[in-house]
Design a protein around this motif. Sequence first.
Motif, mmCIF file in Angstrom:
data_model
loop_
_atom_site.group_PDB
_atom_site.id
_atom_site.type_symbol
_atom_site.label_atom_id
_atom_site.label_comp_id
_atom_site.label_asym_id
_atom_site.label_seq_id
_atom_site.Cartn_x
_atom_site.Cartn_y
_atom_site.Cartn_z
ATOM 1 N N TYR A 94 66.494 -61.335 67.444
ATOM 2 C CA TYR A 94 67.396 -60.523 68.257
ATOM 3 C C TYR A 94 68.103 -61.413 69.281
ATOM 4 N N ASP A 95 69.221 -60.927 69.797
ATOM 5 C CA ASP A 95 69.935 -61.677 70.829
ATOM 6 C C ASP A 95 69.066 -61.914 72.051
ATOM 7 N N ASP A 96 68.290 -60.905 72.407
ATOM 8 C CA ASP A 96 67.444 -60.997 73.601
ATOM 9 C C ASP A 96 66.414 -59.865 73.556
ATOM 10 N N LYS A 97 65.546 -59.834 74.561
ATOM 11 C CA LYS A 97 64.500 -58.809 74.598
ATOM 12 C C LYS A 97 65.104 -57.412 74.699
ATOM 13 N N ALA A 98 66.205 -57.276 75.412
ATOM 14 C CA ALA A 98 66.853 -55.965 75.531
ATOM 15 C C ALA A 98 67.278 -55.430 74.164
ATOM 16 N N ALA A 99 67.767 -56.299 73.297
ATOM 17 C CA ALA A 99 68.154 -55.881 71.944
ATOM 18 C C ALA A 99 66.931 -55.424 71.154
ATOM 19 N N PHE A 100 65.810 -56.113 71.328
ATOM 20 C CA PHE A 100 64.581 -55.700 70.655
ATOM 21 C C PHE A 100 64.092 -54.367 71.216
ATOM 22 N N ASP A 101 64.144 -54.217 72.533
ATOM 23 C CA ASP A 101 63.725 -52.960 73.151
ATOM 24 C C ASP A 101 64.576 -51.800 72.628
ATOM 25 N N ALA A 102 65.872 -52.035 72.421
ATOM 26 C CA ALA A 102 66.748 -51.006 71.852
ATOM 27 C C ALA A 102 66.320 -50.669 70.419
ATOM 28 N N HIS A 103 65.907 -51.684 69.659
ATOM 29 C CA HIS A 103 65.418 -51.484 68.291
ATOM 30 C C HIS A 103 64.234 -50.507 68.275
ATOM 31 N N LEU A 104 63.357 -50.631 69.266
ATOM 32 C CA LEU A 104 62.157 -49.795 69.322
ATOM 33 C C LEU A 104 62.471 -48.318 69.568
ATOM 34 N N LYS A 105 63.707 -48.016 69.926
ATOM 35 C CA LYS A 105 64.110 -46.630 70.217
ATOM 36 C C LYS A 105 64.977 -46.026 69.115
ATOM 37 N N THR A 106 65.132 -46.721 67.999
ATOM 38 C CA THR A 106 66.009 -46.245 66.937
ATOM 39 C C THR A 106 65.283 -45.267 66.003
ATOM 40 N N PRO A 107 66.045 -44.403 65.336
ATOM 41 C CA PRO A 107 65.432 -43.488 64.360
ATOM 42 C C PRO A 107 64.741 -44.229 63.215
ATOM 43 N N HIS A 108 65.298 -45.363 62.769
ATOM 44 C CA HIS A 108 64.658 -46.072 61.652
ATOM 45 C C HIS A 108 63.339 -46.716 62.080
ATOM 46 N N PHE A 109 63.214 -47.109 63.347
ATOM 47 C CA PHE A 109 61.924 -47.631 63.805
ATOM 48 C C PHE A 109 60.899 -46.502 63.855
ATOM 49 N N GLU A 110 61.328 -45.312 64.214
ATOM 50 C CA GLU A 110 60.429 -44.162 64.216
ATOM 51 C C GLU A 110 59.910 -43.890 62.797
ATOM 52 N N VAL A 111 60.786 -43.989 61.804
ATOM 53 C CA VAL A 111 60.372 -43.827 60.406
ATOM 54 C C VAL A 111 59.337 -44.899 60.050
ATOM 55 N N PHE A 112 59.586 -46.124 60.494
ATOM 56 C CA PHE A 112 58.652 -47.230 60.245
ATOM 57 C C PHE A 112 57.276 -46.920 60.846
ATOM 58 N N MET A 113 57.255 -46.487 62.102
ATOM 59 C CA MET A 113 55.983 -46.203 62.767
ATOM 60 C C MET A 113 55.245 -45.038 62.100
ATOM 61 N N GLU A 114 55.971 -44.061 61.614
ATOM 62 C CA GLU A 114 55.348 -42.958 60.874
ATOM 63 C C GLU A 114 54.695 -43.481 59.595
ATOM 64 N N ALA A 115 55.351 -44.439 58.939
ATOM 65 C CA ALA A 115 54.788 -45.028 57.711
ATOM 66 C C ALA A 115 53.525 -45.825 58.019
ATOM 67 N N VAL A 116 53.517 -46.526 59.131
ATOM 68 C CA VAL A 116 52.321 -47.276 59.534
ATOM 69 C C VAL A 116 51.126 -46.316 59.594
ATOM 70 N N LYS A 117 51.316 -45.186 60.240
ATOM 71 C CA LYS A 117 50.232 -44.198 60.355
ATOM 72 C C LYS A 117 49.901 -43.569 58.995
ATOM 73 N N LYS A 118 50.938 -43.136 58.292
ATOM 74 C CA LYS A 118 50.748 -42.422 57.024
ATOM 75 C C LYS A 118 50.017 -43.255 55.981
ATOM 76 N N PHE A 119 50.351 -44.547 55.899
ATOM 77 C CA PHE A 119 49.787 -45.396 54.854
ATOM 78 C C PHE A 119 48.584 -46.209 55.313
ATOM 79 N N GLY A 120 48.071 -45.959 56.511
ATOM 80 C CA GLY A 120 46.873 -46.653 56.985
ATOM 81 C C GLY A 120 47.077 -48.136 57.207
ATOM 82 N N VAL A 121 48.271 -48.510 57.636
ATOM 83 C CA VAL A 121 48.592 -49.910 57.884
ATOM 84 C C VAL A 121 48.006 -50.325 59.229
#
Length: 99
Positions: free
Chosen positions: A59-86
């Motif tokens: 990422y360009d900087d930490k702020a860009a990464f922090d923005a990534h953590l608030k995106t809908p696709h990151f939410e889908v990713f985190m749901e998959a982590v839980k769902k698949f026992g990752v």
Amino acid sequence: MSKFVVIAEFAVVPEHKQEFLDVCVYDHERSTADEPGCRQFDVIVSDEAPDAVILYEVYDDKAAFDAHLKTPHFEVFMEAVKKFGVTTTVVRTLARHHP
């Protein structure tokens, strides 16, 4: 200018590995297409550690990464982590020195 690098390692249950990889690829596609501060997003696997999935993100900087953590696709990713026992093995944040 140094870049903000994230290396996230996950242990995946073998029967859900492909499903989890599919979600990782989706996260990659949305991150690189929709986030101007995301410069690179690689999904990595290893024959030596078949249960491991590694994400290498730049990422360009930490702020860009922090923005990534608030995106809908990151939410889908985190749901998959839980769902698949990752399990999150380790997450490293670094500053790329060169190039």
